[in-house]
Design a protein around this motif. Structure first.
Motif, short mmCIF file in Angstrom:
data_model
loop_
_atom_site.label_atom_id
_atom_site.label_comp_id
_atom_site.label_asym_id
_atom_site.label_seq_id
_atom_site.Cartn_x
_atom_site.Cartn_y
_atom_site.Cartn_z
N LYS A 68 0.82 -1.21 0.00
CA LYS A 68 0.00 0.00 0.00
C LYS A 68 0.86 1.26 0.00
CE LYS A 68 -3.95 0.31 0.47
NZ LYS A 68 -5.03 0.47 -0.53
N GLU A 69 1.94 1.23 0.78
CA GLU A 69 2.82 2.40 0.86
C GLU A 69 3.45 2.70 -0.49
OE1 GLU A 69 4.09 1.78 5.56
OE2 GLU A 69 5.37 1.05 3.94
N LYS A 70 3.95 1.66 -1.15
CA LYS A 70 4.60 1.85 -2.45
C LYS A 70 3.58 2.28 -3.51
CE LYS A 70 8.57 -1.21 -1.78
NZ LYS A 70 9.59 -0.16 -2.00
N THR A 71 2.39 1.70 -3.45
CA THR A 71 1.34 2.06 -4.41
C THR A 71 0.92 3.51 -4.25
OG1 THR A 71 0.52 -0.22 -4.41
CG2 THR A 71 -0.96 1.46 -5.25
N GLU A 72 0.72 3.94 -3.00
CA GLU A 72 0.31 5.32 -2.75
C GLU A 72 1.42 6.30 -3.09
OE1 GLU A 72 -2.77 6.29 -2.17
OE2 GLU A 72 -3.19 4.15 -2.38
N ALA A 73 2.68 5.90 -2.85
CA ALA A 73 3.81 6.77 -3.21
C ALA A 73 3.86 6.96 -4.72
CB ALA A 73 5.12 6.16 -2.71
N LEU A 74 3.57 5.89 -5.45
CA LEU A 74 3.56 5.96 -6.92
C LEU A 74 2.44 6.88 -7.40
CD1 LEU A 74 5.20 4.63 -9.21
CD2 LEU A 74 3.42 2.90 -9.38
N LYS A 75 1.25 6.74 -6.79
CA LYS A 75 0.13 7.61 -7.17
C LYS A 75 0.45 9.08 -6.88
CE LYS A 75 -3.63 4.28 -6.40
NZ LYS A 75 -4.81 3.98 -5.54
N ALA A 76 1.12 9.31 -5.75
CA ALA A 76 1.47 10.69 -5.38
C ALA A 76 2.43 11.30 -6.40
CB ALA A 76 2.09 10.71 -3.98
N LYS A 77 3.35 10.49 -6.91
CA LYS A 77 4.30 10.99 -7.91
C LYS A 77 3.59 11.36 -9.20
CE LYS A 77 7.98 8.16 -5.96
NZ LYS A 77 8.69 6.86 -6.07
#
Length: 403
Positions: A155-164
């Motif tokens: 979830k953390e990596k997915t949300e970080a990707l969305k934020a980028k």
């Protein structure tokens, strides 16, 4: 039909006889007292929490909030804290009202004997099928704390990707909107002041100045229609995106073809595909089911259809690497790493490395894009604002040269 959970405010004494107050989520005051008694609290007063007369709406639960909750829960369980107590600690530590209510609702279901995956499935708006499936696998295998840690990382990596991706798209859009607003204000408020001055010149005005003056008159006459049209267009666009699958699919396909941004979106989709498939496969989910979950989490309709085609080919006996190759949508690196992973029996590890590579590529692309966009935006602002100023002062300069 189950009764709706309500927040109750209680006051009483704890196991040590100390006065204490707090909140509890339950369906009735009587059941709230029972829950408190199980926690060693003797409640003297249990009252329904009153709602404010004027409310501007509580803060909505975002995917990032779910990622933080998952990480906190995983940390608590890895530290040996019992699940129900972990819910209490996490709920007490958040100031997000809706998130706290959600945590206490799940906690109440778990306390009543429902499994964690089953309790989470009651809230599909916040915990999707993939999330619940991974948690269920952890419960069935007795490795819930390990699985929660994997889900939290995912979830953390997915949300970080969305934020980028959001960062790459929000900055230029916001700047362009501000530029349009400033230009509109200049046309409506500033240019008319110059127009009154020009009337006393008694000479022909430059063509550029005449164009700006006519544009100002048009905006002054139709500004309400322009604003209304923009609002209607935005509403129709958002509604069509939600209601029309065909239109949403077309937007997803078009996003991949946008110059510069299209490559960022493509790398983000590949990273999400690799990360999701790696996480589900490592959790022991069968490959066909893992591909179905991956299709739902692809984030792009074109690739979601491709993943379902891959699932059908794998079900028919085709190797994963060959099934991916036949779609013609995935990069060579992913194909090679998938083939190596299948041969060596380390598919989840290889896919994880692919996800790391493309996440880093997105990160670098967004940084480069930000550096590239800034001078372009400054140039656009200079042309818009500077052009208006030149058009207004050009007659004055010409008049000065004649004198």
């Amino acid at each position: 039909m189950t009764a709706e959970n309500t927040t109750f405010i209680w006051s009483g004494t704890d196991r040590n006889g100390r006065k204490s107050t707090g909140e509890v989520l339950s369906t009735s005051p009587a059941l709230a007292r029972v829950q408190l008694r199980k926690q060693g609290i003797s409640a003297k007063s249990v009252k329904k929490k009153s709602k404010p007369l004027i409310s501007f709406g509580a803060k909505k639960i975002q995917p990032a909030d779910i990622a933080i909750f998952t990480r906190q829960l995983a940390t608590m369980m890895k530290a040996g804290v019992p699940l129900v107590q972990a819910f209490d600690i996490v709920a007490e530590g958040t100031d997000h009202e809706k998130m706290r209510d959600l945590i206490l609702t799940v906690r109440a279901d778990v306390s009543s004997g429902t499994g964690l995956a089953g309790a989470l499935e009651q809230h599909p708006a916040y915990f999707d099928e993939l999330f619940c499936s991974l948690v269920g696998s952890g419960e069935n295998s007795g490795t819930l704390e390990v699985m929660l840690d994997r889900v939290a990382t995912y979830k953390e990596k997915t949300e970080a990707l969305k934020a980028k991706i959001k960062k790459a798209m929000t900055y230029p859009i916001a700047t362009i909107v501000v530029a349009i607003i400033v230009t509109g204000i200049l046309l409506v408020k500033v240019v008319p002041q110059f127009a009154e001055t020009f009337q006393s010149f008694g000479s022909d005005l430059p063509g550029f100045t005449l164009f700006v003056l006519r544009l100002s008159e048009w905006v002054q006459s139709w500004w309400f229609i322009i604003l209304l049209g923009c609002g209607v267009a935005s509403y129709v666009f958002s509604r069509a995106k939600r209601r029309s699958k065909r239109f949403a699919d077309w937007l997803d396909a078009a996003a991949l073809n946008v110059p510069i941004l299209g490559s960022v979106v493509h790398d983000a989709v590949i990273a999400r595909f690799s990360r999701t498939l790696s996480t589900t496969f490592a959790a022991g989910v069968p490959l066909v089911e893992a591909l179905e979950s991956t299709a739902g989490a692809a984030g792009n309709a074109l690739y979601a259809r491709a993943v379902r085609r891959i699932r059908d080919d794998v079900t028919a006996g085709t190797s994963l690497a060959l099934a991916i190759r036949t779609t013609g949508l995935f990069p060579t690196m992913l194909l090679q790493m998938t083939a190596i992973g299948e041969e060596s029996g380390s598919l989840d590890d290889m896919l994880g490395k692919v996800a790391d590579h493309f996440e880093a590529a997105v990160d670098n692309a967004v940084d480069s894009l930000s550096s590239l966009i800034e001078p372009i935006i400054m140039s656009v602002l200079g042309v818009l604002i500077g052009g208006l100023m030149i058009a207004m002062y050009l007659p004055i300069f010409m008049l000065g040269s004649v004198i």
